[in-house]
Design a protein around this motif. Structure first.
Motif, mmCIF file in Angstrom:
data_model
loop_
_atom_site.group_PDB
_atom_site.id
_atom_site.type_symbol
_atom_site.label_atom_id
_atom_site.label_comp_id
_atom_site.label_asym_id
_atom_site.label_seq_id
_atom_site.Cartn_x
_atom_site.Cartn_y
_atom_site.Cartn_z
ATOM 1 N N UNK A 72 0.845 -1.195 0.000
ATOM 2 C CA UNK A 72 0.000 0.000 0.000
ATOM 3 C C UNK A 72 0.877 1.241 0.000
ATOM 4 N N UNK A 73 0.595 2.138 -0.934
ATOM 5 C CA UNK A 73 1.322 3.392 -0.979
ATOM 6 C C UNK A 73 0.958 4.233 0.236
ATOM 7 N N UNK A 74 1.932 4.935 0.765
ATOM 8 C CA UNK A 74 1.711 5.779 1.935
ATOM 9 C C UNK A 74 1.051 7.087 1.508
ATOM 10 N N UNK A 75 -0.074 7.411 2.126
ATOM 11 C CA UNK A 75 -0.730 8.691 1.848
ATOM 12 C C UNK A 75 -0.205 9.777 2.766
ATOM 13 N N UNK A 76 0.505 9.398 3.816
ATOM 14 C CA UNK A 76 1.107 10.371 4.724
ATOM 15 C C UNK A 76 2.380 10.941 4.105
ATOM 16 N N UNK A 77 2.915 11.971 4.748
ATOM 17 C CA UNK A 77 4.141 12.599 4.272
ATOM 18 C C UNK A 77 5.246 12.433 5.302
ATOM 19 N N UNK A 78 6.493 12.208 4.874
ATOM 20 C CA UNK A 78 7.599 12.100 5.830
ATOM 21 C C UNK A 78 7.857 13.397 6.582
#
Length: 363
Positions: A72-78
């Protein structure tokens, strides 16, 4: 200890997340739309999550006694390192996505591997970007957008998101907020249809070349990042190729086959019209045949044969030039002027269909 000192201590002492030894705890479940949820994760010791915007993780789950892996691609940001989020659509027949929607709750722990992936603008630094997404394919470009906003980079970005209905537009209010606050950021939504009993005044239908030129006239100058269902991405590739876009500046992420590194880059077997290849169109009703090139359209071939096929828009929008193909193959890049049912019956739009070899048209 006051809150400020606690935060400072956390930032100074927190270690990076180690996916080999740390489980993720689900701390929040957000309902984004009727069939989409965002799952938020932290670690027990509040480790910091370090990754590149656009990357993905792989969940290791046990479903009905069987170990299952899904990426799953991360929708959050680093740029917000205390929390990791994935946004998941419950797919019809989707074993893992439906299990997550029905079973994963706050307080549960899951094993995850990663982060991984090369779909990130950190690998393709540019002054101007075009982000294109369809459905839940919004997640990696949303991560990139959040990173740019948090860091205040003032990077020139045009973001075009396609959805089935206005109710299916994910993160609409957040994107509109960024659009309102940053003059360098422009967002546009394209919906296939309006909501029942509702009105939609934005772009309607499917993304096409005409829409793209209206929304982002300088797209030829931009680095393009695209993610969504394969039919959506294939349509985007067709649009860009037809316009002469430099495909070395086009980058995409596939949910079906996520790419970990350059060695796994997927080879797409798209139809590419060969301007040097010869073709022939047989107009069966009039009894005329004409030799041409694959780069010619059926409409131009008809005119060469002295035939008049009614036409208007020349973009595949109006459907005026609809004709029936009875044999052979064509490559059609239309803009909504023909339905899937008509295509299944053999109809094509003469203005935007290229003959591939020998083709017979009922005209």
């Amino acid at each position: 200890m006051n809150v400020r000192n606690a935060i400072a201590r956390l930032n100074n002492e927190a270690k990076p997340w180690n996916s080999h030894r740390e489980l993720l705890e689900c701390t929040m479940v957000l309902q984004d739309s009727a069939n989409v949820k965002t799952f938020c994760f932290q670690t027990a010791d509040a480790s910091l999550f370090r990754y590149l915007p656009g990357q993905f993780i792989t969940l290791e789950l046990e479903i009905d006694g069987e170990k299952v892996f899904r990426t799953y691609t991360l929708s959050s940001s680093p740029s917000r390192p205390l929390c990791l989020t994935i946004t998941v659509k419950a797919q019809p027949g989707g074993r893992v996505s439906n299990w997550l929607h029905q079973n994963l709750k706050v307080g549960d722990f899951v094993k995850a591997h990663g982060p991984s992936g090369i779909f990130t603008f950190h690998n393709h630094v540019a002054d101007k970007y075009l982000f294109l997404s369809g459905g839940v394919g919004i997640t990696p470009v949303l991560s990139m957008t959040r990173w740019l906003f948090d860091f205040g980079t003032h990077t020139d970005v045009t973001f075009i998101h396609s959805a089935q209905t206005p109710s299916d537009i994910l993160f609409r209010h957040e994107l509109e907020m960024i659009n309102a606050r940053l003059p360098e950021f422009k967002v546009a939504f394209v919906c296939e249809r309006a909501d029942p009993y509702g009105a939609w005044t934005g772009y309607s239908g499917r993304l096409n070349q005409l829409m793209l030129e209206l929304i982002c006239p300088d797209y030829q100058e931009r680095e393009v990042f695209c993610c969504g269902p394969e039919p959506y991405m294939r349509a985007v590739r067709d649009i860009l190729r037809k316009s002469g876009f430099d495909m070395a500046r086009y980058h995409e992420e596939s949910f079906d086959v996520p790419v970990h590194d350059e060695t796994e880059t997927i080879e797409r077997h798209d139809t590419v019209v060969d301007a040097q290849a010869s073709a022939q169109v047989d107009f069966t009703v009039s009894g005329k045949k004409v030799s041409c090139r694959e780069s010619d359209t059926l409409l131009s071939a008809a005119r060469e044969a002295g035939l008049h096929i009614p036409s208007a828009c020349m973009f595949g929008v109006c459907g005026t030039c609809k004709v029936k193909k009875t044999a052979g193959e064509v490559h059609m890049v239309h803009a909504g002027g023909i339905s899937d049912e008509e295509i299944a019956e053999g109809y094509v739009l003469a203005c935007c269909s290229n003959p591939l070899g020998e083709v017979a048209i009922e005209y």
